[in-house]
Design an enzyme around this catalytic site. Structure first.
Site, PDB file in Angstrom:
ATOM      1  N   GLY A 156       0.845  -1.200   0.000  1.00 25.72           N
ATOM      2  CA  GLY A 156       0.000   0.000   0.000  1.00 25.72           C
ATOM      3  C   GLY A 156       0.879   1.247   0.000  1.00 25.72           C
ATOM      4  N   GLN A 159       1.205   3.599   2.115  1.00 28.12           N
ATOM      5  CA  GLN A 159       1.896   3.772   3.403  1.00 28.12           C
ATOM      6  C   GLN A 159       2.474   2.446   3.909  1.00 28.12           C
ATOM      7  OE1 GLN A 159       2.906   6.241   5.277  1.00 28.12           O
ATOM      8  NE2 GLN A 159       2.104   7.837   3.941  1.00 28.12           N
ATOM      9  N   SER A 160       2.968   1.616   3.016  1.00 29.47           N
ATOM     10  CA  SER A 160       3.499   0.312   3.392  1.00 29.47           C
ATOM     11  C   SER A 160       4.755   0.406   4.260  1.00 29.47           C
ATOM     12  CB  SER A 160       3.827  -0.465   2.106  1.00 29.47           C
ATOM     13  OG  SER A 160       4.622  -1.598   2.397  1.00 29.47           O
ATOM     14  N   ASN A 161       4.710  -0.247   5.421  1.00 34.58           N
ATOM     15  CA  ASN A 161       5.908  -0.339   6.274  1.00 34.58           C
ATOM     16  C   ASN A 161       6.915  -1.297   5.659  1.00 34.58           C
ATOM     17  OD1 ASN A 161       4.786   1.205   8.574  1.00 34.58           O
ATOM     18  ND2 ASN A 161       3.371  -0.521   8.680  1.00 34.58           N
ATOM     19  N   ALA A 175       7.438  -1.731   2.467  1.00 31.39           N
ATOM     20  CA  ALA A 175       8.152  -1.016   1.403  1.00 31.39           C
ATOM     21  C   ALA A 175       9.258  -0.146   2.020  1.00 31.39           C
ATOM     22  CB  ALA A 175       7.174  -0.166   0.596  1.00 31.39           C
TER      23      ALA A 175
END
Ligand SMILES: *Cc1c(COP(=O)(O)O)cnc(C)c1O
Length: 337
Positions: A80, A82-84, A86
């Site tokens: 997503g 706001q992917s952690n 990523a």
């Protein structure tokens, strides 16, 4: 009856060092007192050390170990906006000198000015990752195919959340770490509660505990979709990790529990229970949960304590999987006048 202990060896797999370990296991005395139930502890996997921490760091040690073994010079992953996952991948790639592409579909129905520029996205850019925000998961698939082709054999693709059997090895290691830590503390852990999304964290824990002397019940709280789908994923990953480790963990695959009821309207969508959990934990323990994962998992834990699902004499460990940078893009949801 206690299960016979299976020997598990994760040392033979290629691995890079990214994680501060062991992460602390601490009591939460003020939250325990406030709720008036069993003793609550927190396993601080927000303190894994890399770029504000989180659970993906443990998975990335094995995933990027595998990437380097395969002579990849480029890492491609999805998540997503706001992917952690990523953000931690971007940080690890920077540290290891690998090129990094993040393909981020807009899967969360949450609009705000901060959402696409602050928090994890800001950090992705600081780590110099190539950020590709796309409209939906179909577009994300197309973009990944295009990037893999362009890298001409030198790319390593990591699926969403790093949840492959190899990634799960990070949490097999975490289970062994918890077993050792609690033995030294003379603490018997009866239950572990965590947020479950792509399932690799829970699957790794279950596989690891099957190979240790500790056998806590592991409760995943569904934060991505419905519990049934998550449970299938966890089960699949338990089987695949066991295959990879060449070990038999039938007991682990029977022990998969994922709970519905705390997701609200959907992934990344704020709920009143999440806001209560984030504020209570901040005020009583000085601990920062996140709005998407750990806030909802803690809402589940609080609800289970209130509904007396645990015995007073039991010890409960909350697995704090990170996510702190996502507090900032959710400013408007968390603080209202
Ligand atoms: C990814 C993530 C999880 C979920 O882990 P899975 O292995 O995908 O189930 C939980 N908490 C945080 C903060 C995460 O970033």
């Amino acid at each position: 009856m206690t299960q016979p202990t299976t020997h598990i060896d994760i040392e033979k797999f290629p691995r890079v060092e990214l994680c501060h370990r062991p992460t602390p296991l601490e009591p939460m005395p003020r939250l325990t007192k406030y709720l008036g139930g069993p003793r609550l502890f927190v396993k601080r996997d927000d303190c894994t050390g890399l770029a504000i921490g989180g659970n993906k760091t443990r998975k990335l040690e094995f995933l990027l170990g595998d990437a380097i073994e395969q002579n990849a010079d480029t890492v491609i992953t999805v998540g997503g906006v706001q992917s952690n996952h990523a953000r931690q991948t971007a940080a690890a790639a920077a540290k290891l000198g690998l090129k990094c592409h993040l393909v981020l579909p807009r899967v969360v129905d949450w609009q705000s000015d901060d959402y696409e520029s602050s928090g994890n996205v800001l950090l992705d850019r600081l780590f110099d990752a190539h950020v590709h925000v796309v409209d939906d998961t179909e577009k994300a698939r197309e973009k990944v195919t295009e990037l893999v082709a362009a890298a001409d054999g030198s790319a390593y693709f990591i699926p969403s959340g790093g949840s492959t059997a190899i990634g799960s090895l990070g949490y097999v290691g975490a289970a062994l770490e918890i077993a050792k830590q609690t033995e030294a503390m003379d603490l018997q852990v009866d239950h572990i509660v965590l947020a479950t999304s792509t399932g690799g964290t829970q699957a790794g824990l279950l596989t690891g505990f099957a190979g240790s002397d500790a056998h806590p019940a592991v409760h995943g709280i569904a934060v991505y979709g419905d519990a049934e789908t998550a449970m299938d994923e966890v089960q699949r990953l338990v089987v695949e990790s066991a295959d990879l480790l060449n070990t038999n963990v039938e007991s682990a695959s029977d022990r998969v529990v994922v709970l519905d009821g705390y997701l609200g309207k959907g992934y990344g969508w704020p709920t009143a229970d999440m806001i209560e959990a984030v504020s209570l934990t901040a005020r009583l323990e000085g601990l920062l949960l996140d709005p998407v994962y750990t806030g909802k998992a803690m809402a589940g834990l609080i609800d289970m304590v209130r509904k007396e699902k645990f015995k007073e004499s039991e010890n409960i460990v909350f697995l704090m999987t990170g996510g702190t940078p996502a507090l900032f893009p959710y400013r408007e949801a968390l603080i209202r006048d």
